[in-house]
Scaffold this motif. Structure first.
Motif, PDB file in Angstrom:
ATOM      1  N   ALA A 118     108.509  18.754  44.286  1.00  0.00           N
ATOM      2  CA  ALA A 118     107.551  19.851  44.140  1.00  0.00           C
ATOM      3  C   ALA A 118     106.246  19.542  44.881  1.00  0.00           C
ATOM      4  O   ALA A 118     105.287  20.297  44.774  1.00  0.00           O
ATOM      5  CB  ALA A 118     107.260  20.104  42.665  1.00  0.00           C
ATOM      6  N   TYR A 119     106.210  18.448  45.637  1.00  0.00           N
ATOM      7  CA  TYR A 119     105.055  18.005  46.425  1.00  0.00           C
ATOM      8  C   TYR A 119     103.970  17.401  45.542  1.00  0.00           C
ATOM      9  O   TYR A 119     103.812  17.764  44.388  1.00  0.00           O
ATOM     10  CB  TYR A 119     104.462  19.137  47.288  1.00  0.00           C
ATOM     11  N   ILE A 120     103.238  16.485  46.138  1.00  0.00           N
ATOM     12  CA  ILE A 120     102.069  15.886  45.493  1.00  0.00           C
ATOM     13  C   ILE A 120     100.898  16.761  45.922  1.00  0.00           C
ATOM     14  O   ILE A 120     100.502  16.742  47.080  1.00  0.00           O
ATOM     15  CB  ILE A 120     101.881  14.418  45.943  1.00  0.00           C
TER      16      ILE A 120
ATOM     17  N   SER B  65      97.741  17.215  44.204  1.00  0.00           N
ATOM     18  CA  SER B  65      96.386  16.919  43.729  1.00  0.00           C
ATOM     19  C   SER B  65      96.209  15.413  43.580  1.00  0.00           C
ATOM     20  O   SER B  65      97.187  14.661  43.534  1.00  0.00           O
ATOM     21  CB  SER B  65      96.145  17.594  42.371  1.00  0.00           C
ATOM     22  N   VAL B  66      94.964  15.005  43.456  1.00  0.00           N
ATOM     23  CA  VAL B  66      94.674  13.584  43.237  1.00  0.00           C
ATOM     24  C   VAL B  66      95.299  13.134  41.922  1.00  0.00           C
ATOM     25  O   VAL B  66      95.808  12.012  41.816  1.00  0.00           O
ATOM     26  CB  VAL B  66      93.144  13.337  43.243  1.00  0.00           C
ATOM     27  N   GLU B  67      95.321  14.017  40.928  1.00  0.00           N
ATOM     28  CA  GLU B  67      95.903  13.678  39.626  1.00  0.00           C
ATOM     29  C   GLU B  67      97.403  13.420  39.727  1.00  0.00           C
ATOM     30  O   GLU B  67      97.957  12.613  38.978  1.00  0.00           O
ATOM     31  CB  GLU B  67      95.632  14.788  38.600  1.00  0.00           C
ATOM     32  N   GLU B  68      98.074  14.106  40.650  1.00  0.00           N
ATOM     33  CA  GLU B  68      99.521  13.922  40.834  1.00  0.00           C
ATOM     34  C   GLU B  68      99.830  12.715  41.723  1.00  0.00           C
ATOM     35  O   GLU B  68     100.982  12.276  41.786  1.00  0.00           O
ATOM     36  CB  GLU B  68     100.145  15.179  41.462  1.00  0.00           C
ATOM     37  N   TRP B  69      98.831  12.209  42.427  1.00  0.00           N
ATOM     38  CA  TRP B  69      99.029  11.064  43.313  1.00  0.00           C
ATOM     39  C   TRP B  69      98.992   9.786  42.479  1.00  0.00           C
ATOM     40  O   TRP B  69      97.931   9.293  42.100  1.00  0.00           O
ATOM     41  CB  TRP B  69      97.955  11.039  44.407  1.00  0.00           C
ATOM     42  N   LEU B  70     100.180   9.249  42.169  1.00  0.00           N
ATOM     43  CA  LEU B  70     100.290   8.084  41.299  1.00  0.00           C
ATOM     44  C   LEU B  70     100.952   6.939  42.062  1.00  0.00           C
ATOM     45  O   LEU B  70     102.094   7.071  42.519  1.00  0.00           O
ATOM     46  CB  LEU B  70     101.124   8.429  40.062  1.00  0.00           C
ATOM     47  N   PRO B  71     100.262   5.804  42.191  1.00  0.00           N
ATOM     48  CA  PRO B  71     100.830   4.685  42.942  1.00  0.00           C
ATOM     49  C   PRO B  71     102.093   4.143  42.270  1.00  0.00           C
ATOM     50  O   PRO B  71     102.210   4.141  41.046  1.00  0.00           O
ATOM     51  CB  PRO B  71      99.734   3.628  42.925  1.00  0.00           C
ATOM     52  N   LEU B  72     103.014   3.673  43.093  1.00  0.00           N
ATOM     53  CA  LEU B  72     104.200   2.980  42.592  1.00  0.00           C
ATOM     54  C   LEU B  72     103.786   1.591  42.108  1.00  0.00           C
ATOM     55  O   LEU B  72     102.837   1.000  42.648  1.00  0.00           O
ATOM     56  CB  LEU B  72     105.247   2.858  43.696  1.00  0.00           C
TER      57      LEU B  72
ATOM     58  N   GLN C 190     103.025  15.802  55.816  1.00  0.00           N
ATOM     59  CA  GLN C 190     102.360  16.514  54.728  1.00  0.00           C
ATOM     60  C   GLN C 190     102.501  18.024  54.936  1.00  0.00           C
ATOM     61  O   GLN C 190     101.520  18.748  55.120  1.00  0.00           O
ATOM     62  CB  GLN C 190     100.888  16.088  54.633  1.00  0.00           C
ATOM     63  N   SER C 191     103.751  18.488  54.919  1.00  0.00           N
ATOM     64  CA  SER C 191     103.995  19.918  55.145  1.00  0.00           C
ATOM     65  C   SER C 191     103.483  20.792  54.004  1.00  0.00           C
ATOM     66  O   SER C 191     103.417  22.013  54.146  1.00  0.00           O
ATOM     67  CB  SER C 191     105.489  20.179  55.373  1.00  0.00           C
TER      68      SER C 191
ATOM     69  N   ARG D 193     102.451  24.793  53.945  1.00  0.00           N
ATOM     70  CA  ARG D 193     103.044  25.658  52.916  1.00  0.00           C
ATOM     71  C   ARG D 193     101.993  26.243  51.975  1.00  0.00           C
ATOM     72  O   ARG D 193     102.309  27.063  51.115  1.00  0.00           O
ATOM     73  CB  ARG D 193     104.076  24.863  52.109  1.00  0.00           C
ATOM     74  N   GLY D 194     100.736  25.772  52.106  1.00  0.00           N
ATOM     75  CA  GLY D 194      99.660  26.304  51.281  1.00  0.00           C
ATOM     76  C   GLY D 194      99.590  25.707  49.884  1.00  0.00           C
ATOM     77  O   GLY D 194      98.911  26.243  49.009  1.00  0.00           O
ATOM     78  N   TYR D 195     100.248  24.569  49.646  1.00  0.00           N
ATOM     79  CA  TYR D 195     100.241  23.948  48.316  1.00  0.00           C
ATOM     80  C   TYR D 195      98.950  23.195  48.040  1.00  0.00           C
ATOM     81  O   TYR D 195      98.562  23.013  46.894  1.00  0.00           O
ATOM     82  CB  TYR D 195     101.412  22.986  48.155  1.00  0.00           C
ATOM     83  N   TYR D 196      98.299  22.708  49.082  1.00  0.00           N
ATOM     84  CA  TYR D 196      97.027  22.005  48.969  1.00  0.00           C
ATOM     85  C   TYR D 196      96.345  22.053  50.332  1.00  0.00           C
ATOM     86  O   TYR D 196      96.968  22.418  51.325  1.00  0.00           O
ATOM     87  CB  TYR D 196      97.203  20.554  48.477  1.00  0.00           C
TER      88      TYR D 196
END
Length: 177
Positions: free
Chosen positions: A18-20, A22-29, A52-53, A57-60
């Motif tokens: 579903a794509y990353i 936001s910063v909140e969704e960006w979680l390091p492994l 970073q398509s 796609r307009g997601y961010y």
């Protein structure tokens, strides 16, 4: 120069179909931030090449992407390391650009920036497109089993592909050889 190029999603941070967005969704492994910092402290320049398509796609937007990368840089800096050049492709898969992996445009941009020979670099990714981009420029293709890596492992990989469990394992190999 010791240059290592990394894909982002699935290598450094968790990926999502579903794509990353936001910063909140960006979680390091686990272990990825520490691995980058260790490489940096051991004299490696760590650059990133990422499709970073979600932008097309307009997601961010680019400001959100920049904020994600600022977070990455800050986390690595807290561990005493540094992230080098981050190059991204904002295009969709059907736009015909030269930068979207598996095309090697981003790798060439990084090499030009550093004056580096891509034949002396490793490119670490979790998708077949990452490995194909590395192969196209003579870089060492490296597959990690994080992100989409387990599924990619089942595909027809370039013959010279090296395989590691995760970025921490790649870092351990490079630092101790």
């Amino acid at each position: 120069m010791k240059l290592l190029i990394l894909d982002r999603d699935g290598v450094i941070n968790h990926d999502s179909d579903a794509y990353i967005k936001s910063v909140e969704e960006w979680l390091p492994l686990p272990g990825a931030i520490e691995a980058i910092a260790q490489l940096s402290k051991a004299g490696w320049t760590v650059a990133i090449a990422t499709n970073q398509s979600g932008i097309a796609r307009g997601y961010y937007d680019i400001a959100t992407l920049d904020a994600m990368h600022a977070r990455l840089r800050a986390l690595v800096a807290q561990q005493g390391g540094e992230v080098g050049l981050i190059v991204y492709c904002p295009h969709g898969p059907d736009e015909g650009c030269a930068c979207r992996k598996p095309k090697p445009g981003m790798l060439r941009t990084i090499a030009e920036h550093y004056g580096a020979d891509l034949r002396e670099c490793w490119f670490v990714g979790d998708s077949l497109g990452d490995l194909q981009a590395a192969e196209a420029v003579g870089s060492q293709p490296v597959l990690v089993k994080t992100g989409k890596g387990e599924k990619t492992f089942e595909k027809n990989l370039p013959a010279t592909t090296l395989i590691f469990d995760d970025l921490a394992a790649v870092a351990a190999q490079l630092i101790h050889t």
